[in-house]
Design a protein around this motif. Structure first.
Motif, PDB file in Angstrom:
ATOM      1  N   GLU A  79       0.820  -1.210   0.000  1.00  0.00           N
ATOM      2  CA  GLU A  79       0.000   0.000   0.000  1.00  0.00           C
ATOM      3  C   GLU A  79       0.851   1.256   0.000  1.00  0.00           C
ATOM      4  OE1 GLU A  79      -3.342   2.151   2.861  1.00  0.00           O
ATOM      5  OE2 GLU A  79      -3.271  -0.045   2.744  1.00  0.00           O
ATOM      6  N   LEU A  80       1.880   1.284   0.847  1.00  0.00           N
ATOM      7  CA  LEU A  80       2.719   2.477   0.952  1.00  0.00           C
ATOM      8  C   LEU A  80       3.529   2.728  -0.323  1.00  0.00           C
ATOM      9  CD1 LEU A  80       4.008   2.036   4.621  1.00  0.00           C
ATOM     10  CD2 LEU A  80       2.454   3.829   3.799  1.00  0.00           C
ATOM     11  N   SER A  81       3.783   1.660  -1.078  1.00  0.00           N
ATOM     12  CA  SER A  81       4.560   1.798  -2.320  1.00  0.00           C
ATOM     13  C   SER A  81       3.663   1.901  -3.551  1.00  0.00           C
ATOM     14  CB  SER A  81       5.498   0.604  -2.479  1.00  0.00           C
ATOM     15  OG  SER A  81       4.755  -0.595  -2.704  1.00  0.00           O
ATOM     16  N   ASP A  82       2.354   2.025  -3.324  1.00  0.00           N
ATOM     17  CA  ASP A  82       1.386   2.081  -4.430  1.00  0.00           C
ATOM     18  C   ASP A  82       1.510   0.868  -5.354  1.00  0.00           C
ATOM     19  OD1 ASP A  82       0.289   4.545  -3.611  1.00  0.00           O
ATOM     20  OD2 ASP A  82       1.875   5.657  -4.636  1.00  0.00           O
ATOM     21  N   GLY A  83       1.761  -0.288  -4.721  1.00  0.00           N
ATOM     22  CA  GLY A  83       1.811  -1.540  -5.478  1.00  0.00           C
ATOM     23  C   GLY A  83       3.135  -1.855  -6.125  1.00  0.00           C
ATOM     24  N   ALA A  84       4.111  -0.974  -5.963  1.00  0.00           N
ATOM     25  CA  ALA A  84       5.405  -1.197  -6.608  1.00  0.00           C
ATOM     26  C   ALA A  84       6.273  -2.205  -5.872  1.00  0.00           C
ATOM     27  CB  ALA A  84       6.156   0.123  -6.746  1.00  0.00           C
ATOM     28  N   MET A  85       6.007  -2.408  -4.585  1.00  0.00           N
ATOM     29  CA  MET A  85       6.780  -3.349  -3.772  1.00  0.00           C
ATOM     30  C   MET A  85       5.820  -4.408  -3.226  1.00  0.00           C
ATOM     31  SD  MET A  85       8.931  -0.379  -1.779  1.00  0.00           S
ATOM     32  CE  MET A  85       9.668  -1.446  -0.535  1.00  0.00           C
ATOM     33  N   ARG A  86       6.151  -5.663  -3.420  1.00  0.00           N
ATOM     34  CA  ARG A  86       5.259  -6.732  -2.980  1.00  0.00           C
ATOM     35  C   ARG A  86       6.029  -7.829  -2.241  1.00  0.00           C
ATOM     36  NH1 ARG A  86       0.856  -7.535  -7.927  1.00  0.00           N
ATOM     37  NH2 ARG A  86       0.374  -5.310  -8.161  1.00  0.00           N
ATOM     38  N   ILE A  87       5.352  -8.392  -1.252  1.00  0.00           N
ATOM     39  CA  ILE A  87       5.933  -9.457  -0.431  1.00  0.00           C
ATOM     40  C   ILE A  87       4.965 -10.630  -0.397  1.00  0.00           C
ATOM     41  CG2 ILE A  87       6.621 -10.100   1.924  1.00  0.00           C
ATOM     42  CD1 ILE A  87       7.498  -7.178   2.320  1.00  0.00           C
ATOM     43  N   GLN A  88       5.494 -11.817  -0.594  1.00  0.00           N
ATOM     44  CA  GLN A  88       4.693 -13.050  -0.512  1.00  0.00           C
ATOM     45  C   GLN A  88       5.015 -13.761   0.797  1.00  0.00           C
ATOM     46  OE1 GLN A  88       2.378 -14.293  -2.811  1.00  0.00           O
ATOM     47  NE2 GLN A  88       1.926 -15.789  -1.212  1.00  0.00           N
ATOM     48  N   VAL A  89       3.995 -14.050   1.596  1.00  0.00           N
ATOM     49  CA  VAL A  89       4.182 -14.689   2.896  1.00  0.00           C
ATOM     50  C   VAL A  89       4.027 -16.205   2.780  1.00  0.00           C
ATOM     51  CG1 VAL A  89       3.339 -14.862   5.272  1.00  0.00           C
ATOM     52  CG2 VAL A  89       3.365 -12.632   4.118  1.00  0.00           C
ATOM     53  N   TYR A  90       4.992 -16.938   3.343  1.00  0.00           N
ATOM     54  CA  TYR A  90       4.957 -18.404   3.400  1.00  0.00           C
ATOM     55  C   TYR A  90       4.966 -18.821   4.862  1.00  0.00           C
ATOM     56  CZ  TYR A  90       6.012 -18.148  -1.548  1.00  0.00           C
ATOM     57  OH  TYR A  90       5.960 -17.856  -2.885  1.00  0.00           O
ATOM     58  N   ALA A  91       3.901 -19.468   5.301  1.00  0.00           N
ATOM     59  CA  ALA A  91       3.746 -19.827   6.711  1.00  0.00           C
ATOM     60  C   ALA A  91       3.952 -21.318   6.949  1.00  0.00           C
ATOM     61  CB  ALA A  91       2.348 -19.416   7.186  1.00  0.00           C
ATOM     62  N   ASN A  92       3.788 -21.709   8.225  1.00  0.00           N
ATOM     63  CA  ASN A  92       3.697 -23.115   8.607  1.00  0.00           C
ATOM     64  C   ASN A  92       4.930 -23.935   8.223  1.00  0.00           C
ATOM     65  OD1 ASN A  92       2.080 -24.876  10.058  1.00  0.00           O
ATOM     66  ND2 ASN A  92       1.160 -25.749   8.219  1.00  0.00           N
ATOM     67  N   SER A  93       6.111 -23.335   8.328  1.00  0.00           N
ATOM     68  CA  SER A  93       7.381 -24.027   8.040  1.00  0.00           C
ATOM     69  C   SER A  93       7.479 -24.525   6.603  1.00  0.00           C
ATOM     70  CB  SER A  93       7.583 -25.213   8.997  1.00  0.00           C
ATOM     71  OG  SER A  93       7.667 -24.785  10.333  1.00  0.00           O
ATOM     72  N   SER A  94       6.723 -23.917   5.682  1.00  0.00           N
ATOM     73  CA  SER A  94       6.770 -24.381   4.292  1.00  0.00           C
ATOM     74  C   SER A  94       8.133 -24.155   3.654  1.00  0.00           C
ATOM     75  CB  SER A  94       5.681 -23.693   3.465  1.00  0.00           C
ATOM     76  OG  SER A  94       5.810 -22.283   3.501  1.00  0.00           O
ATOM     77  N   LEU A  95       8.920 -23.219   4.199  1.00  0.00           N
ATOM     78  CA  LEU A  95      10.272 -22.983   3.696  1.00  0.00           C
ATOM     79  C   LEU A  95      11.335 -23.373   4.718  1.00  0.00           C
ATOM     80  CD1 LEU A  95       9.909 -19.570   1.823  1.00  0.00           C
ATOM     81  CD2 LEU A  95       9.669 -21.897   0.948  1.00  0.00           C
ATOM     82  N   GLY A  96      10.911 -24.069   5.774  1.00  0.00           N
ATOM     83  CA  GLY A  96      11.863 -24.514   6.783  1.00  0.00           C
ATOM     84  C   GLY A  96      11.427 -24.155   8.189  1.00  0.00           C
ATOM     85  N   GLY A  97      12.037 -24.808   9.169  1.00  0.00           N
ATOM     86  CA  GLY A  97      11.767 -24.512  10.566  1.00  0.00           C
ATOM     87  C   GLY A  97      12.478 -23.238  10.992  1.00  0.00           C
ATOM     88  N   ASP A  98      12.354 -22.885  12.266  1.00  0.00           N
ATOM     89  CA  ASP A  98      12.921 -21.631  12.756  1.00  0.00           C
ATOM     90  C   ASP A  98      14.418 -21.508  12.499  1.00  0.00           C
ATOM     91  OD1 ASP A  98      10.825 -20.011  13.852  1.00  0.00           O
ATOM     92  OD2 ASP A  98      10.577 -21.481  15.441  1.00  0.00           O
ATOM     93  N   THR A  99      15.157 -22.571  12.741  1.00  0.00           N
ATOM     94  CA  THR A  99      16.612 -22.510  12.553  1.00  0.00           C
ATOM     95  C   THR A  99      16.972 -22.282  11.096  1.00  0.00           C
ATOM     96  OG1 THR A  99      17.021 -23.959  14.449  1.00  0.00           O
ATOM     97  CG2 THR A  99      18.777 -23.763  12.819  1.00  0.00           C
TER      98      THR A  99
END
Length: 333
Positions: free
Chosen positions: A59-79
């Motif tokens: 919103e602050l970048s008027d759509g020019a900057m975007r982030i995709q969120v991956y939850a539930n350890s789909s990209l690995g555990g905390d470590t």
């Protein structure tokens, strides 16, 4: 493993969308959605924090900057996520501070038990600019910037034994994270701490391999631990902190305007996550009670006894933190 993870991130990032959006300054082009990863389930404040941050950045970048969120350890555990953030493979991570202590030992400051009587007292410390500058210096040692710190309220204990006195903790086999300070705390008050993979906790409770566990209400409800436990003991022994971190190398490659947007979005998301955490506590407690668990308050006398029993741990952590000013700001001295 590192190479495979790096390739996976690139594939996911490209698949997330060739945005071809102009950068805020008009000089840069973001060709794919940046990755933010967590190891937490989706229906938690962790996810709310992450999604709000991503929303505000866009919103602050008027759509020019975007982030995709991956939850539930789909990209690995905390470590794995922390390591990937340090190397820049994953730009953004939201996670509890406890797993970070292995890499950033001075963060054990946040493992001091029973420091705060209310979550407002914690927020007052976290909103102290001088305090957070010192904390960010610790993160910088590993090439990370701390963008903000929210929470999921306090961690509490669930048990099949009603605990009302210090003696009642004696011998309880409680699952903890693999954090030496957490284990030392439970030993100090007479319990038998048992590190266990989080994925095994529900079965461990079901099969009586362990008698108890400790987590914030969000985690207790999202994993339905209340189904296997008779009591929720409001130990409030630690705040469950949520750190929003970013790779310094990633930030250095951004324009000043983009960096400003990210930091502003992080501030907004942090405040929002704190509000949501407090609004959700009563609801989570009600779910536990409806599931058959009895909530047991901890008396002021018992909390004082717990603090006294933990005196040696306080001194051990003070030595590791190695900064009396920082330590005193946290404990309120």
């Amino acid at each position: 493993m590192r190479k495979k993870l790096h390739i996976l991130i690139l594939v996911i990032a490209l698949a997330a969308g060739m945005l071809l959006a102009s950068g805020c300054s008009g000089e840069q082009t973001q060709t794919y959605a940046w990755v933010l990863a967590t190891a937490s389930p989706e229906d938690t404040v962790t996810q709310i924090y992450a999604e709000k941050f991503a929303e505000e950045v866009e919103e602050l970048s008027d759509g020019a900057m975007r982030i995709q969120v991956y939850a539930n350890s789909s990209l690995g555990g905390d470590t794995e996520l922390l390591e990937s953030c340090m190397t820049g493979d994953i730009p953004f991570v939201v996670q509890n501070t406890a797993p970070q202590v292995s890499y950033l030992p001075r963060l054990c400051l946040f493992d001091l038990p029973c420091v705060f009587d209310s979550i407002d007292e914690l927020h007052e410390v976290l909103d102290n600019e001088a305090f957070m500058e010192k904390i960010n210096e610790i993160y910088a040692e590993k090439g990370i910037e701390l963008l903000g710190m929210s929470d999921q309220d306090f961690r509490v204990m669930t048990s099949n034994k009603k605990v009302e006195t210090l003696e009642d903790f004696s011998g309880i086999k409680i699952r903890t994270m693999e954090n030496s300070y957490h284990m030392a705390f439970w030993k100090a008050i007479g319990a038998n701490p048992t590190p266990m993979s989080f994925s095994e906790v529900y079965i461990g409770l079901q099969q009586n391999t362990i008698d108890a566990q400790e987590n914030p209400y969000e985690v207790i409800v999202s994993n339905k631990f209340y189904e296997q436990q008779d009591y929720i003991i409001q130990t409030n022994h630690l705040p469950h902190l949520l750190s929003l971190i970013v790779s310094e190398d990633f930030m250095d490659d951004l324009s000043e305007e983009q960096q400003e947007i990210i930091r502003e979005a992080a501030t907004i998301a942090c405040d929002y996550a704190r509000e949501q955490a407090q609004e959700r506590v009563a609801d989570r407690i009600a779910i536990c009670e409806e599931g058959g668990a009895e909530v047991v308050a901890v008396s002021d006398e018992l909390r004082d006894q717990i603090r006294e029993a933990s005196a040696d741990l306080y001194e051990e952590i003070r030595v590791v933190v190695d900064d009396d000013e920082l330590y005193n700001m946290y404990v309120g001295q």
